[in-house]
Write a protein that holds these residues in place. Structure first.
Motif, mmCIF file in Angstrom:
data_model
loop_
_atom_site.group_PDB
_atom_site.id
_atom_site.type_symbol
_atom_site.label_atom_id
_atom_site.label_comp_id
_atom_site.label_asym_id
_atom_site.label_seq_id
_atom_site.Cartn_x
_atom_site.Cartn_y
_atom_site.Cartn_z
ATOM 1 N N GLN A 25 0.833 -1.182 0.000
ATOM 2 C CA GLN A 25 0.000 0.000 0.000
ATOM 3 C C GLN A 25 0.872 1.237 0.000
ATOM 4 O OE1 GLN A 25 -2.148 0.791 3.577
ATOM 5 N NE2 GLN A 25 -0.516 0.138 4.910
ATOM 6 N N ASP A 26 0.280 2.329 -0.386
ATOM 7 C CA ASP A 26 0.931 3.623 -0.343
ATOM 8 C C ASP A 26 -0.110 4.623 0.104
ATOM 9 O OD1 ASP A 26 2.671 5.709 -0.584
ATOM 10 O OD2 ASP A 26 2.460 5.896 -2.759
ATOM 11 N N GLY A 27 -0.521 4.508 1.354
ATOM 12 C CA GLY A 27 -1.570 5.362 1.863
ATOM 13 C C GLY A 27 -1.990 4.960 3.256
ATOM 14 N N PRO A 28 -3.042 5.606 3.789
ATOM 15 C CA PRO A 28 -3.397 5.434 5.193
ATOM 16 C C PRO A 28 -4.214 4.194 5.536
ATOM 17 C CG PRO A 28 -4.822 7.052 4.161
ATOM 18 C CD PRO A 28 -3.791 6.679 3.130
ATOM 19 N N VAL A 29 -4.808 3.523 4.543
ATOM 20 C CA VAL A 29 -5.798 2.478 4.839
ATOM 21 C C VAL A 29 -5.327 1.112 4.376
ATOM 22 C CG1 VAL A 29 -8.129 1.659 4.239
ATOM 23 C CG2 VAL A 29 -7.763 4.042 4.868
ATOM 24 N N VAL A 50 -9.715 6.342 -1.033
ATOM 25 C CA VAL A 50 -9.536 6.951 0.287
ATOM 26 C C VAL A 50 -9.239 8.441 0.138
ATOM 27 C CG1 VAL A 50 -8.214 6.879 2.443
ATOM 28 C CG2 VAL A 50 -8.626 4.761 1.146
ATOM 29 N N PHE A 51 -9.940 9.248 0.936
ATOM 30 C CA PHE A 51 -9.735 10.691 0.950
ATOM 31 C C PHE A 51 -9.340 11.141 2.352
ATOM 32 C CE2 PHE A 51 -12.506 9.876 -2.582
ATOM 33 C CZ PHE A 51 -12.134 10.798 -3.549
ATOM 34 N N GLU A 52 -8.368 12.033 2.416
ATOM 35 C CA GLU A 52 -7.996 12.634 3.690
ATOM 36 C C GLU A 52 -8.865 13.860 3.947
ATOM 37 O OE1 GLU A 52 -3.808 13.204 3.144
ATOM 38 O OE2 GLU A 52 -3.353 11.190 3.916
ATOM 39 N N GLU A 53 -8.904 14.295 5.206
ATOM 40 C CA GLU A 53 -9.787 15.397 5.601
ATOM 41 C C GLU A 53 -9.063 16.728 5.528
ATOM 42 O OE1 GLU A 53 -13.203 16.210 8.959
ATOM 43 O OE2 GLU A 53 -11.417 15.084 9.544
ATOM 44 N N ALA A 54 -9.790 17.746 5.077
ATOM 45 C CA ALA A 54 -9.196 19.071 4.923
ATOM 46 C C ALA A 54 -9.075 19.796 6.252
ATOM 47 C CB ALA A 54 -10.033 19.908 3.961
ATOM 48 N N ARG A 55 -10.036 19.610 7.130
ATOM 49 C CA ARG A 55 -10.021 20.375 8.375
ATOM 50 C C ARG A 55 -9.512 19.531 9.530
ATOM 51 N NH1 ARG A 55 -14.879 19.463 11.385
ATOM 52 N NH2 ARG A 55 -16.364 18.139 10.281
ATOM 53 N N PRO A 66 -8.698 10.878 -5.008
ATOM 54 C CA PRO A 66 -8.365 10.081 -3.829
ATOM 55 C C PRO A 66 -6.874 10.071 -3.536
ATOM 56 C CG PRO A 66 -9.038 8.675 -5.663
ATOM 57 C CD PRO A 66 -9.310 10.069 -6.079
ATOM 58 N N ALA A 67 -6.539 10.053 -2.248
ATOM 59 C CA ALA A 67 -5.144 9.941 -1.831
ATOM 60 C C ALA A 67 -4.640 8.519 -1.999
ATOM 61 C CB ALA A 67 -5.008 10.378 -0.372
ATOM 62 N N GLN A 68 -5.542 7.553 -2.098
ATOM 63 C CA GLN A 68 -5.168 6.136 -2.165
ATOM 64 C C GLN A 68 -6.295 5.357 -2.824
ATOM 65 O OE1 GLN A 68 -5.102 4.264 1.664
ATOM 66 N NE2 GLN A 68 -3.778 2.588 1.030
ATOM 67 N N VAL A 69 -5.951 4.392 -3.667
ATOM 68 C CA VAL A 69 -6.912 3.462 -4.243
ATOM 69 C C VAL A 69 -6.349 2.050 -4.071
ATOM 70 C CG1 VAL A 69 -8.115 2.681 -6.324
ATOM 71 C CG2 VAL A 69 -7.768 5.132 -5.935
ATOM 72 N N LEU A 70 -7.143 1.151 -3.484
ATOM 73 C CA LEU A 70 -6.742 -0.239 -3.281
ATOM 74 C C LEU A 70 -7.834 -1.158 -3.803
ATOM 75 C CD1 LEU A 70 -5.479 -0.243 0.435
ATOM 76 C CD2 LEU A 70 -4.053 -0.411 -1.609
ATOM 77 N N GLN A 71 -7.446 -2.359 -4.244
ATOM 78 C CA GLN A 71 -8.456 -3.356 -4.579
ATOM 79 C C GLN A 71 -7.979 -4.748 -4.200
ATOM 80 O OE1 GLN A 71 -9.251 -3.025 -8.828
ATOM 81 N NE2 GLN A 71 -7.941 -4.773 -9.257
ATOM 82 N N LEU A 72 -8.939 -5.588 -3.849
ATOM 83 C CA LEU A 72 -8.735 -7.003 -3.544
ATOM 84 C C LEU A 72 -9.582 -7.819 -4.502
ATOM 85 C CD1 LEU A 72 -8.882 -7.701 0.323
ATOM 86 C CD2 LEU A 72 -7.054 -8.333 -1.244
ATOM 87 N N ARG A 73 -8.985 -8.758 -5.189
ATOM 88 C CA ARG A 73 -9.738 -9.693 -6.031
ATOM 89 C C ARG A 73 -10.101 -10.916 -5.192
ATOM 90 N NH1 ARG A 73 -8.204 -9.250 -11.430
ATOM 91 N NH2 ARG A 73 -9.643 -10.968 -11.895
ATOM 92 N N TYR A 74 -11.289 -11.464 -5.407
ATOM 93 C CA TYR A 74 -11.676 -12.682 -4.694
ATOM 94 C C TYR A 74 -12.248 -13.686 -5.671
ATOM 95 C CZ TYR A 74 -16.530 -11.003 -4.905
ATOM 96 O OH TYR A 74 -17.764 -10.580 -5.337
ATOM 97 N N ASP A 75 -12.059 -14.970 -5.358
ATOM 98 C CA ASP A 75 -12.551 -16.049 -6.206
ATOM 99 C C ASP A 75 -12.541 -17.327 -5.384
ATOM 100 O OD1 ASP A 75 -13.487 -17.412 -8.459
ATOM 101 O OD2 ASP A 75 -12.016 -16.495 -9.807
ATOM 102 N N SER A 76 -12.954 -18.432 -5.996
ATOM 103 C CA SER A 76 -12.939 -19.718 -5.301
ATOM 104 C C SER A 76 -11.500 -20.196 -5.130
ATOM 105 C CB SER A 76 -13.726 -20.760 -6.093
ATOM 106 O OG SER A 76 -13.066 -21.045 -7.319
ATOM 107 N N ALA A 77 -11.278 -21.065 -4.145
ATOM 108 C CA ALA A 77 -9.950 -21.642 -3.943
ATOM 109 C C ALA A 77 -9.502 -22.406 -5.188
ATOM 110 C CB ALA A 77 -9.970 -22.557 -2.724
ATOM 111 N N ARG A 78 -10.446 -23.094 -5.830
ATOM 112 C CA ARG A 78 -10.107 -23.856 -7.043
ATOM 113 C C ARG A 78 -9.568 -22.936 -8.139
ATOM 114 N NH1 ARG A 78 -14.292 -27.821 -10.393
ATOM 115 N NH2 ARG A 78 -12.845 -28.352 -12.084
ATOM 116 N N ASN A 79 -10.216 -21.800 -8.361
ATOM 117 C CA ASN A 79 -9.759 -20.886 -9.399
ATOM 118 C C ASN A 79 -8.426 -20.239 -9.040
ATOM 119 O OD1 ASN A 79 -11.881 -21.404 -11.087
ATOM 120 N ND2 ASN A 79 -12.779 -19.355 -10.991
#
Length: 264
Positions: free
Chosen positions: A27-31, A148-153, A219-232
């Motif tokens: 990752q390269d961000g806060p989350v 992900v967005f950081e807060e201005a205030r 956004p300050a950060q964008v992440l994704q997780l791919r999911y599938d069956s164990a077989r695939n």
């Protein structure tokens, strides 16, 4: 002067059994993001392949998207499941509504938001049974993502989790990048996905309105997780840990809530 928009707030969810954390996602961000199998009570381990992170789900099991805010500031997290905004049901875009996490907070998002008091559970389903497919949007089934967005205030302490309503659309290039990110994976898939995210049973999840001002339009950060069956995943060459080999510690309080009495 920027106008503060009303945002919707959700109380932190508790009650999942503690489990050893999987290796952190690059990752390269806060989350940080993980998926939790709610029927097993464990975080699902993620595995690297093809420049992405993959998680093996099990059809029929309920799951949650677990968000970690590792930063010292509040953040707004726009959550996309199968290319659909998990709060509004729109085709997901970073400019839309999301959840706000306080500094250092962990939150589990357990379903599609239906009202200020309920969600419909995230359930691993067949691709055709997924909410996205049933609403005519099957192209991005099998991916969970966050913008992900950081807060201005300056943040003022409130021990709660929040979500936000839309702000004006981000710059055109940011929108194009987000669109490419959502569709990137399955263009090069070697087999059809075996899992999607269904629209499960209703459960309580109370929220209320609050304010959040984004520090930037993109956004300050964008992440994704791919999911599938164990077989695939194995077909992709990913070597999965056997469930029997995953570290699982005894729990002093394994059941967080009072069960219903037996039916007479």
């Amino acid at each position: 002067m920027k106008r503060l928009l009303p945002l919707l707030l959700i109380l932190p969810l508790a009650g999942f059994r503690p489990a050893p954390l999987p290796p952190p996602m690059p990752q390269d961000g806060p989350v940080r993001v993980a998926l939790v199998d709610r029927d097993r009570g464990t975080e699902l381990r993620s595995y690297p392949a093809d420049g992405q992170r993959w998680v093996a789900g099990e059809r029929g099991h309920r799951y949650a998207v677990r968000l970690y805010n590792d930063s010292p500031r509040r953040v707004l997290v726009v959550l996309s499941v199968d290319g659909v905004n998990a709060i509004s049901g729109e085709d997901a875009d970073p400019s839309q509504t999301g959840y706000v996490l306080n500094p250092g907070q962990r939150a589990d998002i357990t379903g599609w938001r239906k009202t200020q008091d309920e969600v419909a559970q995230f359930v691993f389903s067949s691709p055709s049974g997924s909410y996205a497919s049933r609403t005519g949007r099957p192209d991005n089934v099998g991916v969970v993502g966050v913008a992900v967005f950081e807060e201005a205030r300056r943040w003022r302490p409130e021990p709660i989790l929040r979500r936000g309503l839309p702000v004006p659309a981000p710059a055109a290039e940011a929108a194009a990048d987000a669109s490419a990110s959502r569709s990137e994976g399955y263009a090069t898939k070697s087999q059809a996905p075996a899992l999607g995210t269904g629209h499960g049973a209703r459960e309580s999840s109370s929220v209320r309105d609050t304010d959040f001002e984004r520090a930037t339009r993109s956004p300050a950060q964008v992440l994704q997780l791919r999911y599938d069956s164990a077989r695939n995943l194995r077909a992709r060459g990913i070597l999965l840990d056997s469930p029997s080999r995953l570290d699982r510690q005894p729990q002093a309080f394994p059941n967080p809530y009072v069960p219903d009495p037996p039916v007479r």
